[in-house]
Design a protein around this motif. Structure first.
Motif, mmCIF file in Angstrom:
data_model
loop_
_atom_site.group_PDB
_atom_site.id
_atom_site.type_symbol
_atom_site.label_atom_id
_atom_site.label_comp_id
_atom_site.label_asym_id
_atom_site.label_seq_id
_atom_site.Cartn_x
_atom_site.Cartn_y
_atom_site.Cartn_z
ATOM 1 N N ASP A 188 0.186 30.243 39.056
ATOM 2 C CA ASP A 188 -0.675 31.444 38.635
ATOM 3 C C ASP A 188 -2.029 31.173 39.516
ATOM 4 O OD1 ASP A 188 1.143 32.565 37.087
ATOM 5 O OD2 ASP A 188 0.650 31.195 35.631
ATOM 6 N N LYS A 189 -2.692 32.034 39.835
ATOM 7 C CA LYS A 189 -3.945 32.007 40.643
ATOM 8 C C LYS A 189 -4.893 31.502 39.463
ATOM 9 C CE LYS A 189 -6.516 33.307 44.116
ATOM 10 N NZ LYS A 189 -6.351 32.380 45.392
ATOM 11 N N SER A 190 -5.954 30.573 39.843
ATOM 12 C CA SER A 190 -6.777 29.842 39.035
ATOM 13 C C SER A 190 -8.102 30.835 38.946
ATOM 14 C CB SER A 190 -7.428 28.642 39.581
ATOM 15 O OG SER A 190 -8.378 28.236 38.978
ATOM 16 N N THR A 191 -8.542 31.297 37.431
ATOM 17 C CA THR A 191 -9.764 31.818 37.187
ATOM 18 C C THR A 191 -10.917 30.879 37.555
ATOM 19 O OG1 THR A 191 -9.438 31.256 34.986
ATOM 20 C CG2 THR A 191 -8.615 33.475 35.687
ATOM 21 N N SER A 192 -10.627 29.633 37.585
ATOM 22 C CA SER A 192 -12.059 28.569 37.804
ATOM 23 C C SER A 192 -12.011 28.344 39.232
ATOM 24 C CB SER A 192 -11.409 27.179 37.105
ATOM 25 O OG SER A 192 -11.285 27.608 35.639
ATOM 26 N N LEU A 193 -11.462 28.805 39.844
ATOM 27 C CA LEU A 193 -11.555 28.587 41.721
ATOM 28 C C LEU A 193 -11.613 29.885 42.220
ATOM 29 C CD1 LEU A 193 -8.891 25.808 41.757
ATOM 30 C CD2 LEU A 193 -11.164 25.438 42.296
ATOM 31 N N THR A 194 -12.511 30.787 41.865
ATOM 32 C CA THR A 194 -12.686 32.249 42.374
ATOM 33 C C THR A 194 -12.936 32.099 43.961
ATOM 34 O OG1 THR A 194 -14.914 31.929 41.363
ATOM 35 C CG2 THR A 194 -13.045 33.127 40.248
ATOM 36 N N TRP A 195 -13.670 30.950 44.077
ATOM 37 C CA TRP A 195 -14.302 30.828 45.793
ATOM 38 C C TRP A 195 -12.920 30.532 46.626
ATOM 39 C CZ3 TRP A 195 -12.485 26.113 47.186
ATOM 40 C CH2 TRP A 195 -12.404 24.993 46.414
ATOM 41 N N TYR A 196 -11.793 30.292 46.256
ATOM 42 C CA TYR A 196 -10.744 29.941 47.003
ATOM 43 C C TYR A 196 -9.864 31.268 47.165
ATOM 44 C CZ TYR A 196 -5.997 28.233 48.364
ATOM 45 O OH TYR A 196 -4.844 28.335 48.988
ATOM 46 N N GLU A 197 -9.698 31.687 48.515
ATOM 47 C CA GLU A 197 -9.310 32.887 48.809
ATOM 48 C C GLU A 197 -7.841 32.859 49.054
ATOM 49 O OE1 GLU A 197 -11.413 34.497 52.000
ATOM 50 O OE2 GLU A 197 -13.366 34.763 50.549
ATOM 51 N N GLY A 198 -6.966 31.775 49.179
ATOM 52 C CA GLY A 198 -5.690 31.646 49.535
ATOM 53 C C GLY A 198 -4.821 31.795 48.344
ATOM 54 N N GLY A 199 -3.494 31.779 48.852
ATOM 55 C CA GLY A 199 -2.701 31.891 47.501
ATOM 56 C C GLY A 199 -2.267 30.615 46.972
ATOM 57 N N THR A 200 -1.436 30.699 45.863
ATOM 58 C CA THR A 200 -0.980 29.492 45.145
ATOM 59 C C THR A 200 -0.080 28.647 45.766
ATOM 60 O OG1 THR A 200 1.128 30.613 43.941
ATOM 61 C CG2 THR A 200 -1.344 30.946 43.101
ATOM 62 N N LEU A 201 0.173 27.487 45.422
ATOM 63 C CA LEU A 201 1.249 26.693 45.809
ATOM 64 C C LEU A 201 2.480 27.275 45.755
ATOM 65 C CD1 LEU A 201 1.800 23.708 46.869
ATOM 66 C CD2 LEU A 201 2.203 22.864 44.497
ATOM 67 N N LEU A 202 2.959 27.741 44.950
ATOM 68 C CA LEU A 202 4.375 28.327 44.714
ATOM 69 C C LEU A 202 4.349 29.530 45.584
ATOM 70 C CD1 LEU A 202 7.036 28.320 43.591
ATOM 71 C CD2 LEU A 202 6.448 30.100 41.615
ATOM 72 N N GLU A 203 3.273 30.381 45.865
ATOM 73 C CA GLU A 203 3.604 31.388 46.964
ATOM 74 C C GLU A 203 3.726 30.924 48.135
ATOM 75 O OE1 GLU A 203 0.655 34.608 44.497
ATOM 76 O OE2 GLU A 203 -0.189 33.622 46.146
ATOM 77 N N LEU A 204 3.061 29.730 48.507
ATOM 78 C CA LEU A 204 3.327 29.050 50.025
ATOM 79 C C LEU A 204 4.692 28.596 49.977
ATOM 80 C CD1 LEU A 204 1.941 28.153 52.475
ATOM 81 C CD2 LEU A 204 1.497 25.757 51.191
ATOM 82 N N LEU A 205 5.235 28.032 49.198
ATOM 83 C CA LEU A 205 6.334 27.394 49.205
ATOM 84 C C LEU A 205 7.553 28.379 49.346
ATOM 85 C CD1 LEU A 205 6.196 24.820 46.352
ATOM 86 C CD2 LEU A 205 5.971 24.372 48.865
ATOM 87 N N GLU A 206 7.237 29.526 48.624
ATOM 88 C CA GLU A 206 8.143 30.746 48.912
ATOM 89 C C GLU A 206 8.290 31.446 50.115
ATOM 90 O OE1 GLU A 206 8.971 32.520 44.330
ATOM 91 O OE2 GLU A 206 7.258 33.173 45.338
ATOM 92 N N SER A 207 7.042 31.511 50.773
ATOM 93 C CA SER A 207 6.746 32.382 51.995
ATOM 94 C C SER A 207 6.713 31.591 53.266
ATOM 95 C CB SER A 207 5.341 33.041 51.847
ATOM 96 O OG SER A 207 4.382 32.022 51.524
ATOM 97 N N ILE A 208 6.624 30.233 53.205
ATOM 98 C CA ILE A 208 6.428 29.341 54.443
ATOM 99 C C ILE A 208 7.916 29.764 55.383
ATOM 100 C CG2 ILE A 208 7.436 27.189 53.874
ATOM 101 C CD1 ILE A 208 4.702 26.237 55.308
ATOM 102 N N GLU A 209 7.436 29.898 56.604
ATOM 103 C CA GLU A 209 8.689 30.186 57.504
ATOM 104 C C GLU A 209 9.435 28.715 57.886
ATOM 105 O OE1 GLU A 209 11.282 32.321 59.567
ATOM 106 O OE2 GLU A 209 9.623 33.247 58.480
ATOM 107 N N ILE A 210 10.683 28.705 57.515
ATOM 108 C CA ILE A 210 11.426 27.356 57.932
ATOM 109 C C ILE A 210 12.724 27.691 59.113
ATOM 110 C CG2 ILE A 210 10.787 26.053 55.715
ATOM 111 C CD1 ILE A 210 13.619 27.013 54.818
#
Length: 413
Positions: A188-210
């Motif tokens: 889940d996206k962190s509410t404490s890291l609002t300055w980070y504009e990227g996605g979560t770790l799981l979103e990256l793992l699900e979407s990275i092109e292999i």
């Protein structure tokens, strides 16, 4: 649904096991009985929180010391992708375990403690990721909750790591600020890291092109088994079974069998007993050729014009995995895919200092976890590609002839 293999690496206590536990916990990939066992084993914790690291630290010694010793594999899936996770140990003495876990990985997550920044093991594991030619690198800056979620701390680590990545020629790198303990930016996206504009770790793992990581240009089929039923119904049946490790094969393709150099043409291709016109990596197939030629386990069927190298002398980067030292003149079995031949280590050129990225040319032998440049002479010719060009046909292992133990992992240069 495709499969992503990834490994977590980093220094001791950087939170690798906790990260995997959080990933499984927040993605609801833990069974009820596992959850009950976790709650029971976590009762002694002062804060009463569930110790997610226990999901992967399965050995009794790991749980007693709170460290990872062996590589732990976990399997889970989301609606978008299946995953195999390898949790690698952080201690220097277990570097060989990390190499083993990383050898088949599509992606590596290198954890960095936000309080400590880049340390020796960060450099060591990054260097191994470069040597193993892992296509995708994620730098997860963990324990951001302990530095008040500071953007400056994260940015400074990114700057420091970028210098290491440049030296090691690591190209596709993603940086993510996380807290494995608190669950920030894991699923889940962190509410404490609002300055980070990227996605979560799981979103990256699900979407990275292999898909592009699979080489579809250089066709390689190591023969695992020659199928000759010799029954009345299948009197003339002769099929060559194996897994296509790279490339595409079609009916009518002209092929060469290595290391013999014999040539033929593909007559038929089967998958699961059904004929098909075309097959590609990483399918397991049975291939029939137009000519009755001598082919056995360990031979490689390649398409003409895409030949690998064939030689009895190999230059390799070698990670030594045995407590007994590697001394020039020692004899071992060398295995590349299904091919296994006798070999001798002719010489050691240098030892690689993976921390300073320097070469030590004064080395006479290699000890446990050392990475060295060595020359190996084989008893008969072997077909191979360089590890940089084609991981699937550029990796080999050395096996002790008496104990049958794997003592070395080779990356052919």
């Amino acid at each position: 649904m495709d499969l992503l293999r990834f490994i977590t690496a980093g220094s001791v206590d950087d939170g690798k096991s906790t990260l995997i536990g959080r990933l499984l916990f927040d993605s609801k990939s833990i069974l009820i009985d596992q959850m009950e066992a976790l709650e029971k084993q976590s009762r002694n914790k002062e804060d009463g929180e569930i110790d997610l690291a226990l999901l992967t630290d399965g050995l009794r010694a790991e749980r007693e010391q709170g460290i990872t010793i062996d590589v732990a594999y976990k399997y889970f899936a989301t609606p978008k992708r299946k995953f195999i996770i390898a949790d690698a140990p952080g201690h220097i003495q277990y570097t060989r375990n990390m190499v083993t876990g990383a050898s088949n990985a599509n992606l590596i997550i290198i954890l960095v403690d936000a309080r400590n920044g880049i340390v020796e093991q960060t450099r060591r594991h990054s260097a191994i990721a470069s040597l193993l030619n892992i296509p995708h690198v994620v730098v997860a800056v963990n324990k951001m909750d302990l530095v008040d979620y500071s953007q400056d701390v994260f940015n400074n680590i990114v700057i420091d790591y970028a210098e290491i990545a440049k030296k090691l020629e690591l190209n596709e790198i993603t940086y993510i600020p996380i807290s494995a303990l608190k669950g920030d930016n894991i699923v889940d996206k962190s509410t404490s890291l609002t300055w980070y504009e990227g996605g979560t770790l799981l979103e990256l793992l699900e979407s990275i092109e292999i898909q592009k990581d699979t080489n579809l240009t250089h066709a390689r089929l190591p023969v695992q088994y020659v199928i000759r039923p010799q029954t009345e119904d299948l009197h003339d049946y002769r099929g060559y079974a194996g897994k296509i490790i790279s490339g595409i094969y079609s009916k009518g393709d002209e092929v060469t069998i290595l290391p013999s150099g014999l040539k033929s043409r593909i007559k038929d291709i089967e998958i699961g007993g059904k004929p098909i016109d075309e097959a590609f990596a990483t399918q397991s197939v049975v291939i029939h050729l137009e000519d009755d030629i001598d082919i056995s386990r360990g031979d490689v069927i390649v398409k003409n014009g895409q030949q690998p190298k064939v030689s009895q002398e190999l230059e390799v980067l070698l990670c030594w995995m045995d407590s007994k030292p590697l001394v020039p003149g020692n004899k071992y079995l060398l295995q590349i895919n299904s091919s296994r031949v006798r070999s001798v280590v002719r010489g050691i050129e240098y030892k690689l200092d993976v921390n300073a990225l320097k070469k030590n040319y004064e080395l006479q032998e290699a000890g446990l976890n050392d990475i060295v440049k060595a020359t190996i002479k084989t008893a008969s010719p072997v077909a191979f590609d360089t590890y940089r060009e084609l991981r699937a046909n550029g990796g080999a292992i050395l096996i002790d002839e008496t104990s049958n133990v794997t003592v070395g992992a080779c990356m052919i240069q």
